[in-house]
Design a protein around this motif. Structure first.
Motif, PDB file in Angstrom:
ATOM      1  N   CYS A 149       0.831  -1.205   0.000  1.00  0.00           N
ATOM      2  CA  CYS A 149       0.000   0.000   0.000  1.00  0.00           C
ATOM      3  C   CYS A 149       0.864   1.253   0.000  1.00  0.00           C
ATOM      4  CB  CYS A 149      -0.933   0.006   1.213  1.00  0.00           C
ATOM      5  SG  CYS A 149      -2.225  -1.242   1.155  1.00  0.00           S
ATOM      6  N   GLN A 150       1.939   1.241   0.767  1.00  0.00           N
ATOM      7  CA  GLN A 150       2.825   2.400   0.842  1.00  0.00           C
ATOM      8  C   GLN A 150       3.468   2.702  -0.508  1.00  0.00           C
ATOM      9  OE1 GLN A 150       3.044   4.364   3.720  1.00  0.00           O
ATOM     10  NE2 GLN A 150       3.825   5.754   2.170  1.00  0.00           N
ATOM     11  N   LYS A 162       0.986   4.677  -2.364  1.00  0.00           N
ATOM     12  CA  LYS A 162       0.802   6.012  -1.802  1.00  0.00           C
ATOM     13  C   LYS A 162       2.024   6.908  -2.030  1.00  0.00           C
ATOM     14  CE  LYS A 162      -3.278   5.021  -0.446  1.00  0.00           C
ATOM     15  NZ  LYS A 162      -4.406   5.491  -1.223  1.00  0.00           N
ATOM     16  N   ASP A 163       3.193   6.308  -2.221  1.00  0.00           N
ATOM     17  CA  ASP A 163       4.410   7.076  -2.483  1.00  0.00           C
ATOM     18  C   ASP A 163       4.570   7.458  -3.951  1.00  0.00           C
ATOM     19  OD1 ASP A 163       5.149   7.010   0.164  1.00  0.00           O
ATOM     20  OD2 ASP A 163       6.558   5.348  -0.073  1.00  0.00           O
ATOM     21  N   ASP A 164       3.791   6.827  -4.823  1.00  0.00           N
ATOM     22  CA  ASP A 164       3.913   7.064  -6.260  1.00  0.00           C
ATOM     23  C   ASP A 164       3.070   8.261  -6.682  1.00  0.00           C
ATOM     24  OD1 ASP A 164       2.803   6.538  -9.177  1.00  0.00           O
ATOM     25  OD2 ASP A 164       4.733   5.511  -9.008  1.00  0.00           O
ATOM     26  N   GLU A 165       3.665   9.198  -7.380  1.00  0.00           N
ATOM     27  CA  GLU A 165       2.990  10.429  -7.809  1.00  0.00           C
ATOM     28  C   GLU A 165       1.730  10.134  -8.628  1.00  0.00           C
ATOM     29  OE1 GLU A 165       2.615  14.484  -7.651  1.00  0.00           O
ATOM     30  OE2 GLU A 165       4.267  13.364  -6.778  1.00  0.00           O
ATOM     31  N   ARG A 177      -0.940   7.621  -6.177  1.00  0.00           N
ATOM     32  CA  ARG A 177      -1.277   7.904  -4.774  1.00  0.00           C
ATOM     33  C   ARG A 177      -2.756   8.210  -4.560  1.00  0.00           C
ATOM     34  NH1 ARG A 177       2.335  12.921  -4.438  1.00  0.00           N
ATOM     35  NH2 ARG A 177       3.637  11.317  -3.551  1.00  0.00           N
ATOM     36  N   GLN A 178      -3.438   8.685  -5.593  1.00  0.00           N
ATOM     37  CA  GLN A 178      -4.859   9.014  -5.444  1.00  0.00           C
ATOM     38  C   GLN A 178      -5.780   7.817  -5.661  1.00  0.00           C
ATOM     39  OE1 GLN A 178      -5.718  11.919  -4.207  1.00  0.00           O
ATOM     40  NE2 GLN A 178      -3.564  12.508  -4.237  1.00  0.00           N
ATOM     41  N   LYS A 181      -2.329   1.083   5.783  1.00  0.00           N
ATOM     42  CA  LYS A 181      -2.175   2.286   4.974  1.00  0.00           C
ATOM     43  C   LYS A 181      -3.090   2.246   3.749  1.00  0.00           C
ATOM     44  CE  LYS A 181       2.655   2.927   6.366  1.00  0.00           C
ATOM     45  NZ  LYS A 181       2.349   2.907   7.720  1.00  0.00           N
TER      46      LYS A 181
END
Length: 125
Positions: free
Chosen positions: A70-71, A74-77, A80-81, A101
């Motif tokens: 999951c992280q 969420k860290d990927d530009e 993340r959405q 997360k």
């Protein structure tokens, strides 16, 4: 659940076919473009290619820590959405959104109407 316009894309991780009944129910509740992967190591790359509107992970199927997967999203530009739903059979093992997360967490057995409602909400957000 009804969708308008183009079909929403859902990416599902299901390594050992444990989510097939869930996938069937998802197709019943809405007209989605469902993409299935059986390889936990390939889900990130597949998401980069198809740009899903929602990701569903079965916690039991992951060979690595679910929170780390999951992280990565969420860290990927670009990703993340994308909302992530984690489905787990663990009732006592830190079944909290913060632990994974993710955007939603469901414990099996699933209430499909509740899952469908949450999917609709997350994809509309």
């Amino acid at each position: 659940m009804k969708t308008t316009g183009s079909k929403k894309k859902i990416l599902i991780l299901d390594k050992n076919s444990r989510m097939l009944s869930v996938i069937d129910d998802i197709m019943y509740y809405g007209n989605f473009d469902v993409h299935l992967t059986y390889d936990p190591n390939a889900i990130y790359d597949k998401a980069k290619v198809i740009h899903p509107d929602l990701i569903i992970l079965d916690y039991l199927l992951l060979d690595m820590d679910c929170a780390l997967v999951c992280q990565d999203f969420k860290d990927d530009e670009q990703l993340r959405q994308v909302p992530i739903i984690v489905v787990t059979a663990f009732k006592s093992k830190k079944a909290e959104l913060e632990s994974y997360k993710c955007d939603a967490l469901f414990v099996k057995p699933l209430d499909m109407e509740l899952l469908a409602s949450r999917m609709e909400y997350l994809m509309a957000s």
